[in-house]
Design a protein around this motif. Sequence first.
Motif, PDB file in Angstrom:
ATOM      1  N   PRO A  44       0.800  -1.240   0.000  1.00 57.66           N
ATOM      2  CA  PRO A  44       0.000   0.000   0.000  1.00 57.66           C
ATOM      3  C   PRO A  44       0.830   1.287   0.000  1.00 57.66           C
ATOM      4  CG  PRO A  44      -0.886  -1.565   1.561  1.00 57.66           C
ATOM      5  CD  PRO A  44       0.415  -2.125   1.104  1.00 57.66           C
ATOM      6  N   ALA A  51       2.494   1.688  -3.409  1.00 54.09           N
ATOM      7  CA  ALA A  51       1.560   2.089  -4.465  1.00 54.09           C
ATOM      8  C   ALA A  51       1.295   3.584  -4.390  1.00 54.09           C
ATOM      9  CB  ALA A  51       0.253   1.308  -4.351  1.00 54.09           C
ATOM     10  N   ILE A  55       1.939   6.434  -7.182  1.00 49.49           N
ATOM     11  CA  ILE A  55       0.851   7.308  -7.646  1.00 49.49           C
ATOM     12  C   ILE A  55       1.302   8.765  -7.559  1.00 49.49           C
ATOM     13  CG2 ILE A  55      -1.441   8.192  -7.038  1.00 49.49           C
ATOM     14  CD1 ILE A  55      -2.187   5.292  -6.280  1.00 49.49           C
ATOM     15  N   VAL A  72      -3.181   6.831 -12.763  1.00 53.70           N
ATOM     16  CA  VAL A  72      -3.291   6.616 -11.319  1.00 53.70           C
ATOM     17  C   VAL A  72      -4.099   5.357 -11.025  1.00 53.70           C
ATOM     18  CG1 VAL A  72      -4.348   7.524  -9.219  1.00 53.70           C
ATOM     19  CG2 VAL A  72      -2.990   9.024 -10.674  1.00 53.70           C
ATOM     20  N   ALA A  73      -5.228   5.193 -11.744  1.00 53.64           N
ATOM     21  CA  ALA A  73      -6.082   4.025 -11.513  1.00 53.64           C
ATOM     22  C   ALA A  73      -5.325   2.743 -11.847  1.00 53.64           C
ATOM     23  CB  ALA A  73      -7.345   4.124 -12.371  1.00 53.64           C
ATOM     24  N   ALA A 115      -2.989   2.000  -8.994  1.00 52.93           N
ATOM     25  CA  ALA A 115      -3.760   1.581  -7.823  1.00 52.93           C
ATOM     26  C   ALA A 115      -4.262   0.155  -7.992  1.00 52.93           C
ATOM     27  CB  ALA A 115      -4.925   2.532  -7.598  1.00 52.93           C
ATOM     28  N   SER A 116      -4.733  -0.199  -9.210  1.00 49.22           N
ATOM     29  CA  SER A 116      -5.239  -1.558  -9.398  1.00 49.22           C
ATOM     30  C   SER A 116      -4.101  -2.557  -9.343  1.00 49.22           C
ATOM     31  CB  SER A 116      -5.970  -1.717 -10.724  1.00 49.22           C
ATOM     32  OG  SER A 116      -6.409  -0.498 -11.199  1.00 49.22           O
ATOM     33  N   GLY A 131      -1.506  -2.268  -7.535  1.00 52.62           N
ATOM     34  CA  GLY A 131      -1.246  -2.420  -6.106  1.00 52.62           C
ATOM     35  C   GLY A 131      -2.267  -3.332  -5.445  1.00 52.62           C
ATOM     36  N   ALA A 132      -3.544  -3.111  -5.779  1.00 54.01           N
ATOM     37  CA  ALA A 132      -4.607  -3.912  -5.175  1.00 54.01           C
ATOM     38  C   ALA A 132      -4.463  -5.374  -5.566  1.00 54.01           C
ATOM     39  CB  ALA A 132      -5.965  -3.383  -5.614  1.00 54.01           C
ATOM     40  N   GLU A 191      -1.639  -6.890  -3.699  1.00 52.06           N
ATOM     41  CA  GLU A 191      -2.016  -7.077  -2.311  1.00 52.06           C
ATOM     42  C   GLU A 191      -2.888  -8.319  -2.152  1.00 52.06           C
ATOM     43  OE1 GLU A 191      -4.517  -4.159  -0.524  1.00 52.06           O
ATOM     44  OE2 GLU A 191      -3.193  -3.975   1.200  1.00 52.06           O
ATOM     45  N   SER A 210      -3.301   5.845  -0.975  1.00 50.66           N
ATOM     46  CA  SER A 210      -3.463   4.838  -2.017  1.00 50.66           C
ATOM     47  C   SER A 210      -4.829   4.178  -1.959  1.00 50.66           C
ATOM     48  CB  SER A 210      -2.376   3.777  -1.903  1.00 50.66           C
ATOM     49  OG  SER A 210      -2.601   3.002  -0.752  1.00 50.66           O
ATOM     50  N   LEU A 267      -5.428   1.698  -0.366  1.00 49.46           N
ATOM     51  CA  LEU A 267      -5.215   0.274  -0.124  1.00 49.46           C
ATOM     52  C   LEU A 267      -5.016   0.086   1.372  1.00 49.46           C
ATOM     53  CD1 LEU A 267      -2.606  -0.374  -2.918  1.00 49.46           C
ATOM     54  CD2 LEU A 267      -5.040  -0.724  -3.053  1.00 49.46           C
ATOM     55  N   MET A 286     -10.765  -1.762  -1.948  1.00 48.54           N
ATOM     56  CA  MET A 286     -10.453  -0.753  -2.952  1.00 48.54           C
ATOM     57  C   MET A 286     -11.409   0.419  -2.817  1.00 48.54           C
ATOM     58  SD  MET A 286      -8.020  -0.746  -5.121  1.00 48.54           S
ATOM     59  CE  MET A 286      -8.714   0.096  -6.548  1.00 48.54           C
ATOM     60  N   VAL A 293      -8.747   7.690  -7.091  1.00 50.43           N
ATOM     61  CA  VAL A 293      -9.396   8.018  -8.368  1.00 50.43           C
ATOM     62  C   VAL A 293     -10.673   8.778  -8.105  1.00 50.43           C
ATOM     63  CG1 VAL A 293     -10.393   7.127 -10.472  1.00 50.43           C
ATOM     64  CG2 VAL A 293      -8.458   6.005  -9.445  1.00 50.43           C
TER      65      VAL A 293
END
Lengths: 222, 287
Positions: free
Chosen positions: A150, A153, A157, A204-205, A208-209, A211-212, A215, B274, B276, B281, B287
């Motif tokens: 996290p 990420a 970003i 950015v998205a 983030a995805s 990273g998700a 994770e 983030s 996270l 999410m 976003v």
Amino acid sequence: MQVLIDNFGQILDGFAKTLWLLLFSGTIAAVLGTILVAMRVSPVAILRFAGTSYINVFRNTPLLLILLIIAFAAPDLGFTYEINNYFNFFFMAATVGLGLYAAAFVCEALRSGINSIPLGQAEAARSIGMTFAQSMRSVILPQAARAVIPPLASTYIALAKNTSVALAIGVTEASFIMKKLNAENAVARWQIFFGFAFGYMVIVAFIASAGALAERSGAKTR
Amino acid sequence: MSTVLFDAPGPRARRRHRLIAGVSSLLLLAAAYWVYTTFREEGLLTSTVVNDTFQNSNVTFLLEGFVSTLKAAALAIVGSVVFGAVFAIGRLSDHRVLRWPSTIVVEFFRAVPLVLLILGIWYGYKETIGTLMSLVLALTLYNGSVLAEVYRAGINAVPKGQSEASYALGMRKGQVMRMILMPQAVKFMLPAIISQCVIILKDTSLGFIILYPEVVRGAKQVANFVDDGTLLTFGTVAAVFILINYSMSKLAEYLERRLARRGERPIDMKAIESGLGQGAMSGGGGV
């Protein structure tokens, strides 16, 4: 919309350069950040001191100032490196500046991951007879890797958004193109603004995805 | 010092550590010497350069720039703190009409690069509100949105029993927020708010791109006038920034440590940024 469609090629070129900046400086930040965190958690006091000093200097200086110093003071010192016309000197200066700046944050993200593991984990691993290498490989590092995602990420970003500062030293990345289009088409400025904002949001998205995803796939091995 | 990363060193390891310490000190000294000689050879530290850079008119000019920086930063900090409070309460509201727009605003301004916001607002409104207010507005929208998330996390960090008990006593929603949740949340949030002030002060330098006469713009102008003075001018300005921001960061760290000593966790800025870390999410990665 018309402005965005008419200049679509230019806009794409701008975002391509933004992504190149992100890729290059992100790599520098990852490598340097790892070295720095190794210094900061090492048992050698002088290395810890050097690492901490680096963090305090780069984290507390405005990014713009770092870019300006590299772009305008480095030639005074005799550094004028460039690969070609596309990756010209100012691009390289921005890359190095962003990399040096982000490395401080990458280091702190990694360190917070390591610090989040309770000492008991290492003690328990050692007390059931694991060697030091075993405890590292199967107890400490897997947990640290998960805890690191996290903050890492969000660091990347922030780096993606920070590439826009490179416009101040004349790198023709996305925000530079936006400034140019704004100057040419004053009437359509809000379409231009939201168009470019959308472009950055996609980047950015994406981070983030990623990273998700990392994770979640990490959580399965727990 | 004990850590998860290595065992307590024995005599051999201690000898090895001393060796590493010796070698790395030599390397660091060599690097410092190399920097020093390069500066000398390129003539960046001669008395002429130093005197030219720090002549009275330049110092006054830089100080004026610095006052402009502090002015913009102070306005932006006040603006962000208020903006953040309004939108945090909006996002925590029970009414969908308030919650949704607040969520969209906060998530949007956190995802857009500050440079884009500054340029957009400046091109849009420079004639009506001027350069300073364009910068302050952009800084407020961005940092206010980050602070809104900090506040929200702070209020959510107050144990649920607190608000339940207050409702049981017959308090209204506004009363619970004002008298019970907010006073307790502030201590969780304070370190994060101070860190955000550091970021605002740093970001004020972006006024550079819209020709706001702040200290970095001033330094650039001074550097243009003084031969070989670029590094010294920028370096001095950087040193001032580092001094101020370092003290503020230390204050934030101290408050964080004080919280940790009482067994409480301060708000984790990184997880907020983030989206996270809570295994969800929901934050959408800004976003």
